[in-house]
Design an enzyme around this catalytic site. Structure first.
Site, short mmCIF file in Angstrom:
data_model
loop_
_atom_site.label_atom_id
_atom_site.label_comp_id
_atom_site.label_asym_id
_atom_site.label_seq_id
_atom_site.Cartn_x
_atom_site.Cartn_y
_atom_site.Cartn_z
N LYS A 1 0.82 -1.22 0.00
CA LYS A 1 0.00 0.00 0.00
C LYS A 1 0.85 1.26 0.00
CE LYS A 1 -2.39 -0.37 3.79
NZ LYS A 1 -2.23 -1.69 4.41
N ARG B 1 -9.57 1.76 8.39
CA ARG B 1 -9.25 0.37 8.68
C ARG B 1 -10.45 -0.38 9.22
NH1 ARG B 1 -3.67 1.29 9.04
NH2 ARG B 1 -2.34 -0.43 9.58
N ARG C 1 10.35 -8.26 4.79
CA ARG C 1 10.46 -6.91 5.33
C ARG C 1 11.07 -6.96 6.74
NH1 ARG C 1 5.31 -2.96 5.20
NH2 ARG C 1 4.82 -3.64 7.30
N ARG D 1 11.30 -1.68 11.23
CA ARG D 1 10.21 -1.25 12.09
C ARG D 1 10.02 -2.22 13.25
NH1 ARG D 1 5.02 0.08 8.57
NH2 ARG D 1 4.11 -0.95 10.39
N ARG E 1 -1.30 -7.94 13.46
CA ARG E 1 -1.79 -6.92 12.52
C ARG E 1 -2.62 -7.58 11.42
NH1 ARG E 1 3.73 -4.78 11.56
NH2 ARG E 1 2.99 -4.01 9.58
#
Ligand code: ADP
Length: 204
Positions: free
Chosen positions: A31, A106, A145, A151, A162
């Site tokens: 995204k 969301r 990732r 992160r 998540r």
């Protein structure tokens, strides 16, 4: 009159273009990349609630401090904070020409909240892009990732949380926009360039 200031953008071919867009999709769907490319191409700001929340959290503002524990746990921050953040952001002059939202809404409640905020401004969302990526692919991408580890919330258990949160909320959310004729599903598989071309076909 170029359309500037009344919330419309005028494309190179003279047609009034779509300039208020939201991008939906699971964590790791790409995204952020696609929202940023689309926003650049349309000449409108890319508004990422994840980025905005990380900024205020690092800056230690009251809103940031309230949001932080939720972010660290991979939970959604309370709607009221997101509402405040978005209302403030879309009032800035650079959003007059439109925006690409990334990471919001969301939940159905957030969608209704945005509907209210944007209708007050006379600038309703025009299209909602749903980036579709199969769950197996998402797990692979988030693992990659995580290997880059930039992160703290990319830790395996937090990513899993998540994803759970996303799947619990996504159906009513996409239905909200589908029933209003705003939903544009886009195949999110393949390279970033391939996905960007598909979005470009949908939003020339
Ligand atoms: P991802 O989509 O990969 O989970 P984001 O950068 O969009 O990452 O979001 C990171 C975190 O910020 C989320 O896990 C959540 O805690 C918070 N967040 C971002 N956007 C929202 C939102 N619209 N509503 C509630 N929480 C949000």
């Amino acid at each position: 009159m170029t359309g500037q200031g009344n919330g419309q953008s005028v494309q190179k071919d003279g047609s009034a273009g779509v300039s208020r867009i939201a991008l939906l999709g699971p964590p790791g769907a790409g995204k952020g990349t696609q929202a940023s490319r689309l926003a650049d191409r349309l000449g409108v700001p890319h508004i990422s609630t994840g980025d905005l929340l990380r900024q205020v959290s690092e800056a230690g503002t009251p809103l940031g401090l309230q949001a932080r524990p939720y972010m660290d746990a991979g939970e959604l921050v309370p709607d009221q904070l997101v509402d405040e953040l978005i209302r403030e952001r879309v009032r800035r002059p650079d959003a007059d020409s439109g925006f690409v939202l990334d990471g919001v809404p969301r939940t159905l409640q957030q969608a209704e909240m945005l509907d209210a905020a944007f209708s007050t401004l006379g600038r309703p969302l025009q299209r909602v892009v749903l980036l579709e990526v199969p769950p197996a692919q998402i797990v692979e991408r988030t693992a990659r990732r995580r290997a880059l580890a930039h992160r703290p919330d990319d830790r395996a258990d937090i990513v899993a949380n998540r994803l759970r949160v996303y799947h619990a909320e996504s159906t009513p959310l996409t239905e909200h926009y589908r029933s209003r004729g705003l939903l544009a599903p886009i195949n999110g598989m393949g390279t970033a360039d391939e996905v960007a071309s598909r979005i470009e076909e949908a939003f020339p």
